[in-house]
Scaffold this active site. Structure first.
Site, short mmCIF file in Angstrom:
data_model
loop_
_atom_site.label_atom_id
_atom_site.label_comp_id
_atom_site.label_asym_id
_atom_site.label_seq_id
_atom_site.Cartn_x
_atom_site.Cartn_y
_atom_site.Cartn_z
N PHE A 29 0.81 -1.23 0.00
CA PHE A 29 0.00 0.00 0.00
C PHE A 29 0.84 1.27 0.00
O PHE A 29 0.34 2.35 -0.24
CB PHE A 29 -0.97 -0.01 1.18
N SER A 58 -0.72 21.14 -1.32
CA SER A 58 0.09 21.95 -0.39
C SER A 58 1.51 21.41 -0.30
O SER A 58 2.48 22.18 -0.33
CB SER A 58 -0.53 21.93 1.01
N TRP A 87 -4.54 30.88 -2.22
CA TRP A 87 -4.82 29.96 -1.12
C TRP A 87 -3.67 30.05 -0.12
O TRP A 87 -2.54 30.34 -0.50
CB TRP A 87 -4.93 28.54 -1.69
N GLU A 160 -6.03 24.87 -9.07
CA GLU A 160 -7.44 25.15 -9.34
C GLU A 160 -7.75 25.12 -10.84
O GLU A 160 -8.85 25.50 -11.23
CB GLU A 160 -7.79 26.54 -8.80
N HIS A 186 -11.69 19.05 -6.22
CA HIS A 186 -10.93 19.62 -7.33
C HIS A 186 -11.28 18.79 -8.57
O HIS A 186 -12.06 17.84 -8.51
CB HIS A 186 -9.43 19.59 -7.02
N HIS A 213 12.46 12.22 2.34
CA HIS A 213 13.59 12.12 3.27
C HIS A 213 14.94 12.67 2.81
O HIS A 213 15.85 12.78 3.63
CB HIS A 213 13.80 10.65 3.69
N ARG A 250 5.12 11.57 0.62
CA ARG A 250 4.75 10.40 -0.20
C ARG A 250 3.24 10.18 -0.26
O ARG A 250 2.57 10.22 0.77
CB ARG A 250 5.33 9.16 0.48
N GLU A 329 -24.94 26.25 -1.73
CA GLU A 329 -23.75 26.52 -0.90
C GLU A 329 -22.86 27.55 -1.58
O GLU A 329 -22.55 27.43 -2.78
CB GLU A 329 -22.96 25.21 -0.69
#
Ligand SMILES: Cc1ncc(COP(=O)(O)O)c(C=O)c1O
Length: 387
Positions: A29, A58, A87, A160, A186, A213, A250, A329
């Site tokens: 995984f 981010s 943002w 965006e 998004h 790392h 990651r 909304e």
């Protein structure tokens, strides 16, 4: 209620079924084949040589800025121009990593920074980190040309604006590198996730080091051999040798699987959003309560939310109330003028007074433009946009 985010994925039912099957079958995984596959396919679709998959939009921004510092393309203390209308985690990495942010105001007609705004500040900046706001951009080819002429590192936050195009070219392909977000809501969702794209091989290799790392394990064999030789590291110690400043950004194989799955819908999702945008834009143009946008220089605009700018405070309150009362909304147009945000005021004393970004924050709002909007919902919204 017409919510901003209607589903977690495009074609949600089928995607969830496939995800469940994948989880039952998979043995690994952590980042592996699914992620590598997604990177390859995404780079091809975006027409970029390289793509580096990370844990969010981010962290894409954070890793990119750190990699540019590691390469010496930017230096601590450099002034970096950025879009005031953006943002938080677009500008935060600049502040966190010792760069000085210089806010650039947006053009009211495009919601984005124009070449003339950049020309005004050009002598003060070493880099430019522009946000392509809500599927749009100003004259970005001219901006690229100004940056090249002035030897300014230009990078795009394209979180965006996946799929939007100018002069036949996708946004995210104008700067040295660009970042993307795959957060739910998004254009393309991997639940959480982000990408960094570039055509520059050296930057690509540094991004691979900076993403995880600071080690060399994800480099190709030639680059790996080169770095080990330079640092006189044998294969045993290479496992735990850390060459430069880095993070752990990651993604997981679950995110990679979802990326590969959702990529097949790229064209469909982008074109439905573009169709909605065009329709909403034509209705907005018929109502003189609104400030009209001028995006005639763009081939295609695909966004996840539709911005509305009213001419004054009284009018915006009327429409905000109307939308809320009808169960639609709405939210502010991203973070407004970032200079007015508490975190920015706390750390940055010098303000550049971005009047247009302030105006947008005070007189604007956005509502959903997702590909699952149905006819009834679209008609409700059209009704609300009438004078
Ligand atoms: C312009 C911009 N940059 C960066 C981000 C951060 O992306 P993420 O939520 O994937 O961390 C966003 C999020 O909406 C954004 O709008």
């Amino acid at each position: 209620m017409i919510k901003l985010i209607k589903s977690s994925f495009y074609n949600e039912k089928d995607t969830k079924k496939k995800l469940a099957k994948f989880i039952l079958k998979a043995k690994i995984f952590s980042m592996k084949k699914e992620c590598a596959n997604f990177e390859k396919k995404f780079a091809k679709k975006q027409s970029r040589r390289y793509a580096v998959f990370v844990s969010s939009g981010s962290t894409a921004n954070l890793v990119l800025i750190q990699a540019l510092l590691n390469l010496g393309k930017l230096k601590k203390g450099d002034r970096i121009g950025f879009s005031a209308l953006t943002w938080s985690t677009n500008v935060m990495p600049l502040m966190q990593l010792g760069l000085i942010p210089i806010a650039l105001d947006c053009n009211l007609k495009t919601l984005n920074v124009s070449p003339s705004e950049i020309e005004k500040k050009i002598s003060k900046i070493k880099g430019l980190f522009l946000t392509n706001v809500l599927g749009m951009a100003d004259e970005i080819e001219k901006i690229k040309e100004i940056c090249q002429r002035n030897k300014i590192i230009f990078i795009e936050d394209n979180c965006e604006s996946l799929g939007s195009r100018i002069s036949g070219k996708l946004l995210g392909n104008f700067g040295l590198a660009s970042t993307f977000s795959f957060f739910v809501g998004h254009h393309l969702s991997t639940i959480e996730g982000g990408m960094i794209c570039t055509d520059d091989e050296k930057l690509y290799q540094m991004l691979l080091i900076t993403r995880i790392h600071g080690w060399d394990r994800n480099l190709g064999l030639i680059a790996q051999k080169e770095i080990r030789t330079t640092h006189k590291v044998d294969d045993f110690y290479a496992k735990y040798t850390f060459y430069d400043l880095a993070f752990n950004a990651r993604p997981t194989e679950v995110n990679g699987f979802l990326g590969n799955n959702q990529l097949q819908y790229w064209d469909e999702m982008v074109s439905i959003r573009a169709k909605h945008f065009k329709l909403f834009q034509s209705i907005v143009g018929q109502n003189d309560d609104f400030v009209p946008l001028d995006l005639s220089h763009m081939d295609l605009i695909s966004n996840f939310a539709m911005p509305i700018i009213c001419k004054n405070k009284k009018t915006v309150e009327k429409y905000k109330k109307r939308f809320i009362n009808h169960g639609v909304e709405i939210r502010p147009i991203i973070a407004g003028n970032i200079e007015m945000q508490p975190f920015y005021k706390k750390y940055i004393n010098k303000k550049t007074y971005c009047l247009n970004s302030n105006f947008i924050h005070q007189n604007g709002f956005y509502f959903a433009n997702n590909p699952e909007l149905n006819k009834k919902e679209i008609n409700t919204i059209i009704g609300l946009l009438a004078k």
